[in-house]
Design an enzyme around this catalytic site. Structure first.
Site, PDB file in Angstrom:
ATOM      1  N   ARG A 106       0.960  -1.278  -0.247  1.00  0.00           N
ATOM      2  CA  ARG A 106       0.108  -0.024   0.012  1.00  0.00           C
ATOM      3  C   ARG A 106       0.885   1.340   0.057  1.00  0.00           C
ATOM      4  O   ARG A 106       1.950   1.374  -0.067  1.00  0.00           O
ATOM      5  CB  ARG A 106      -0.943  -0.188   0.790  1.00  0.00           C
ATOM      6  CG  ARG A 106      -2.039  -0.989   1.545  1.00  0.00           C
ATOM      7  CD  ARG A 106      -3.677  -0.091   0.420  1.00  0.00           C
ATOM      8  NE  ARG A 106      -3.179   1.204   0.307  1.00  0.00           N
ATOM      9  CZ  ARG A 106      -4.390   1.979   0.965  1.00  0.00           C
ATOM     10  NH1 ARG A 106      -5.026   1.236   1.452  1.00  0.00           N
ATOM     11  NH2 ARG A 106      -4.311   2.938   0.865  1.00  0.00           N
ATOM     12  N   ARG A 127       4.014   4.762 -16.354  1.00  0.00           N
ATOM     13  CA  ARG A 127       5.425   5.111 -17.826  1.00  0.00           C
ATOM     14  C   ARG A 127       6.255   5.589 -17.787  1.00  0.00           C
ATOM     15  O   ARG A 127       7.221   5.276 -18.328  1.00  0.00           O
ATOM     16  CB  ARG A 127       4.442   5.009 -18.994  1.00  0.00           C
ATOM     17  CG  ARG A 127       2.918   4.519 -18.950  1.00  0.00           C
ATOM     18  CD  ARG A 127       3.122   2.435 -18.762  1.00  0.00           C
ATOM     19  NE  ARG A 127       1.508   1.732 -18.225  1.00  0.00           N
ATOM     20  CZ  ARG A 127       2.095   1.192 -17.816  1.00  0.00           C
ATOM     21  NH1 ARG A 127       2.955   0.545 -17.517  1.00  0.00           N
ATOM     22  NH2 ARG A 127       0.865   0.257 -18.035  1.00  0.00           N
ATOM     23  N   CYS A 141      -6.752   3.116 -13.006  1.00  0.00           N
ATOM     24  CA  CYS A 141      -7.097   4.309 -12.107  1.00  0.00           C
ATOM     25  C   CYS A 141      -8.996   4.098 -11.849  1.00  0.00           C
ATOM     26  O   CYS A 141      -8.969   3.749 -12.371  1.00  0.00           O
ATOM     27  CB  CYS A 141      -7.047   5.637 -12.823  1.00  0.00           C
ATOM     28  SG  CYS A 141      -5.066   6.120 -12.760  1.00  0.00           S
ATOM     29  N   GLU A 186     -12.094   6.570  -4.967  1.00  0.00           N
ATOM     30  CA  GLU A 186     -11.842   6.924  -4.277  1.00  0.00           C
ATOM     31  C   GLU A 186     -12.961   6.740  -4.004  1.00  0.00           C
ATOM     32  O   GLU A 186     -14.051   7.969  -4.404  1.00  0.00           O
ATOM     33  CB  GLU A 186     -10.684   7.692  -2.820  1.00  0.00           C
ATOM     34  CG  GLU A 186      -9.919   7.579  -3.718  1.00  0.00           C
ATOM     35  CD  GLU A 186      -9.985   5.981  -2.491  1.00  0.00           C
ATOM     36  OE1 GLU A 186     -10.514   5.391  -1.431  1.00  0.00           O
ATOM     37  OE2 GLU A 186      -8.661   4.804  -3.042  1.00  0.00           O
ATOM     38  N   ARG A 220      -3.947   6.509  -4.493  1.00  0.00           N
ATOM     39  CA  ARG A 220      -3.276   5.813  -2.783  1.00  0.00           C
ATOM     40  C   ARG A 220      -3.426   5.020  -4.510  1.00  0.00           C
ATOM     41  O   ARG A 220      -3.469   4.680  -5.544  1.00  0.00           O
ATOM     42  CB  ARG A 220      -4.920   5.430  -2.224  1.00  0.00           C
ATOM     43  CG  ARG A 220      -5.190   6.309  -1.252  1.00  0.00           C
ATOM     44  CD  ARG A 220      -6.421   5.307  -0.712  1.00  0.00           C
ATOM     45  NE  ARG A 220      -6.797   6.128   0.479  1.00  0.00           N
ATOM     46  CZ  ARG A 220      -7.433   7.650   0.545  1.00  0.00           C
ATOM     47  NH1 ARG A 220      -8.030   7.840  -0.377  1.00  0.00           N
ATOM     48  NH2 ARG A 220      -7.694   8.034   1.656  1.00  0.00           N
ATOM     49  N   TYR A 247       3.583   6.043   3.026  1.00  0.00           N
ATOM     50  CA  TYR A 247       2.447   7.490   3.099  1.00  0.00           C
ATOM     51  C   TYR A 247       3.729   8.396   3.063  1.00  0.00           C
ATOM     52  O   TYR A 247       4.621   9.039   3.800  1.00  0.00           O
ATOM     53  CB  TYR A 247       2.033   6.762   4.107  1.00  0.00           C
ATOM     54  CG  TYR A 247       0.605   5.697   4.423  1.00  0.00           C
ATOM     55  CD1 TYR A 247      -0.398   5.957   3.807  1.00  0.00           C
ATOM     56  CD2 TYR A 247       1.494   4.788   4.240  1.00  0.00           C
ATOM     57  CE1 TYR A 247      -0.955   4.702   3.988  1.00  0.00           C
ATOM     58  CE2 TYR A 247       0.277   3.630   4.743  1.00  0.00           C
ATOM     59  CZ  TYR A 247      -0.940   3.695   3.915  1.00  0.00           C
ATOM     60  OH  TYR A 247      -1.304   2.563   3.720  1.00  0.00           O
ATOM     61  N   ARG A 265      -2.228   6.527   7.744  1.00  0.00           N
ATOM     62  CA  ARG A 265      -1.650   5.330   8.342  1.00  0.00           C
ATOM     63  C   ARG A 265      -0.540   5.796  10.198  1.00  0.00           C
ATOM     64  O   ARG A 265       0.711   5.135   9.223  1.00  0.00           O
ATOM     65  CB  ARG A 265      -1.349   3.755   7.699  1.00  0.00           C
ATOM     66  CG  ARG A 265      -2.584   3.164   7.047  1.00  0.00           C
ATOM     67  CD  ARG A 265      -3.723   2.718   8.126  1.00  0.00           C
ATOM     68  NE  ARG A 265      -2.569   1.544   9.073  1.00  0.00           N
ATOM     69  CZ  ARG A 265      -2.707   0.357   8.934  1.00  0.00           C
ATOM     70  NH1 ARG A 265      -3.315  -0.039   7.565  1.00  0.00           N
ATOM     71  NH2 ARG A 265      -1.895  -0.365   9.668  1.00  0.00           N
TER      72      ARG A 265
END
Length: 126
Positions: free
Chosen positions: A6, A62, A74, A77, A89, A107, A115
């Site tokens: 993540r 790319r 893509c 959210e 994210r 992150y 997080r």
């Protein structure tokens, strides 16, 4: 073993260059921190909040040498009230021998607040 890595970052302005640059920074750090090779990647999913519309964040992948054939997608959210704005994210699915607790989830910028437990752990290790 297949594992998910993540990552998340934020942008200040909804501008194409900023979206792609911030996403590239995040992807490169995820790759570096987990010693990922493109040939070990099953796919990369990239989501963005509804206020990120000036470019597809996936374009950043790319720019990275040898990542041409990695499947990337893509998506938007879910617009949850009071969620972190201008956030990108990433979920990278990879083949690895690392144990789940050895995976470095990354992150950056304001996304650290998503997080903080993982962000603080990584800072101590780096």
């Amino acid at each position: 073993m297949i594992r998910g890595i993540r990552g998340a970052t934020t942008i200040e302005k909804n501008e194409a260059n900023e979206i792609i640059d911030a996403t590239e920074e995040l992807l490169r750090e995820m790759i570096r921190a987990n010693d990922v090779k493109a040939s070990d990647v099953a796919s990369v999913l990239i989501s963005a909040t509804e206020d990120v519309t000036a470019a597809f964040p996936a374009q950043a992948l790319r720019r990275i040498e040898d990542w041409t054939y990695v499947p990337v997608m893509c998506m938007q959210e879910i617009p949850v009230p009071h969620s972190l704005p201008r956030c990108i994210r990433v979920m990278m699915t990879v083949h690895t021998t690392k144990a789940q607790e050895e995976i470095a989830h990354i992150y950056l910028r304001n996304a650290v607040q998503l997080r903080p437990d993982l962000s603080l752990t990584r800072k101590k290790e780096l």
